[in-house]
Scaffold this active site. Sequence first.
Site, PDB file in Angstrom:
ATOM      1  N   HIS A 144       0.826  -1.207   0.000  1.00 58.38           N
ATOM      2  CA  HIS A 144       0.000   0.000   0.000  1.00 58.38           C
ATOM      3  C   HIS A 144       0.863   1.261   0.000  1.00 58.38           C
ATOM      4  O   HIS A 144       2.030   1.243   0.402  1.00 58.38           O
ATOM      5  CB  HIS A 144      -0.922   0.013   1.221  1.00 58.38           C
ATOM      6  CG  HIS A 144      -0.195   0.053   2.531  1.00 58.38           C
ATOM      7  ND1 HIS A 144       0.339   1.207   3.056  1.00 58.38           N
ATOM      8  CD2 HIS A 144       0.102  -0.923   3.420  1.00 58.38           C
ATOM      9  CE1 HIS A 144       0.928   0.958   4.204  1.00 58.38           C
ATOM     10  NE2 HIS A 144       0.807  -0.337   4.456  1.00 58.38           N
ATOM     11  N   GLU A 147      -2.619  -7.235   7.592  1.00 61.70           N
ATOM     12  CA  GLU A 147      -1.413  -6.876   8.333  1.00 61.70           C
ATOM     13  C   GLU A 147      -1.134  -7.864   9.456  1.00 61.70           C
ATOM     14  O   GLU A 147      -2.050  -8.544   9.967  1.00 61.70           O
ATOM     15  CB  GLU A 147      -1.578  -5.462   8.897  1.00 61.70           C
ATOM     16  CG  GLU A 147      -0.414  -4.937   9.710  1.00 61.70           C
ATOM     17  CD  GLU A 147       0.862  -4.753   8.900  1.00 61.70           C
ATOM     18  OE1 GLU A 147       1.464  -5.792   8.570  1.00 61.70           O
ATOM     19  OE2 GLU A 147       1.243  -3.601   8.639  1.00 61.70           O
TER      20      GLU A 147
END
Length: 238
Positions: A9, A85
């Site tokens: 990202h 994550e």
Amino acid sequence: MATVILLRHGRTSANATGTLAGRTPGVHLDDHGRSQAERAGDRLAVVPLAALVTSPLERCRETARAVALRQAGKPRLLPDKGLTECDYGEWQGRKLSELARLALWRTVQSNPSAATFPGGESLAQMQARAVDAVRRRDAAVTAEHGAGAVWLAVSHGDVVKSVLADALGMHLDLFQRIQVDPASISVIRYTADRPYVLASNTHEGNLSWLVPSPSGKGRRPKAGHGAAVGGGAGPSGP
């Protein structure tokens, strides 16, 4: 097998301020991160993506949307919890400068396979579920679209590093040697023989060499042929 493009990202305000965001909700791309995601989308616009898979967290979905907007047909985003994550537990939301003073930080740096975050998961668990998610999705894309297909996985720094380490045959204790910057692109092609890491942590460059040929073939490693002795001729594109 298909080819997977791994995209981290773009930058967030947490990245910019040295905060470990982890799975904290509401962490978005900052202005610079949005620009990074758009540049990655521009690089990938020439590559028809058979699937666009993303971590469910906002910063990854925002990055994935920037890519989707530049794809013909605007592909649907497919969330996958396996790409989320690392669960940093009690470390989540704290400053990296503060965490660097803890004994566990040294373990994370030098012996990450032994690191378990208090109240969270271990780095070994993170790698196992991320690699499983990528390999599982890669097999599904291959079955549906053929071995020449290319697909995208948008995830997080440590997750992408762990997948690259697995593909390189590196022990997890060595994965800190790999650098994965915000909005960087890495590429892996899995075969029956072994994975091939075609690119790592790239920020610029033409990606048209990833476009499948009309026949679905091309100068890529083939199962049963192994690695080209001497290095081979490489892709026919730029």
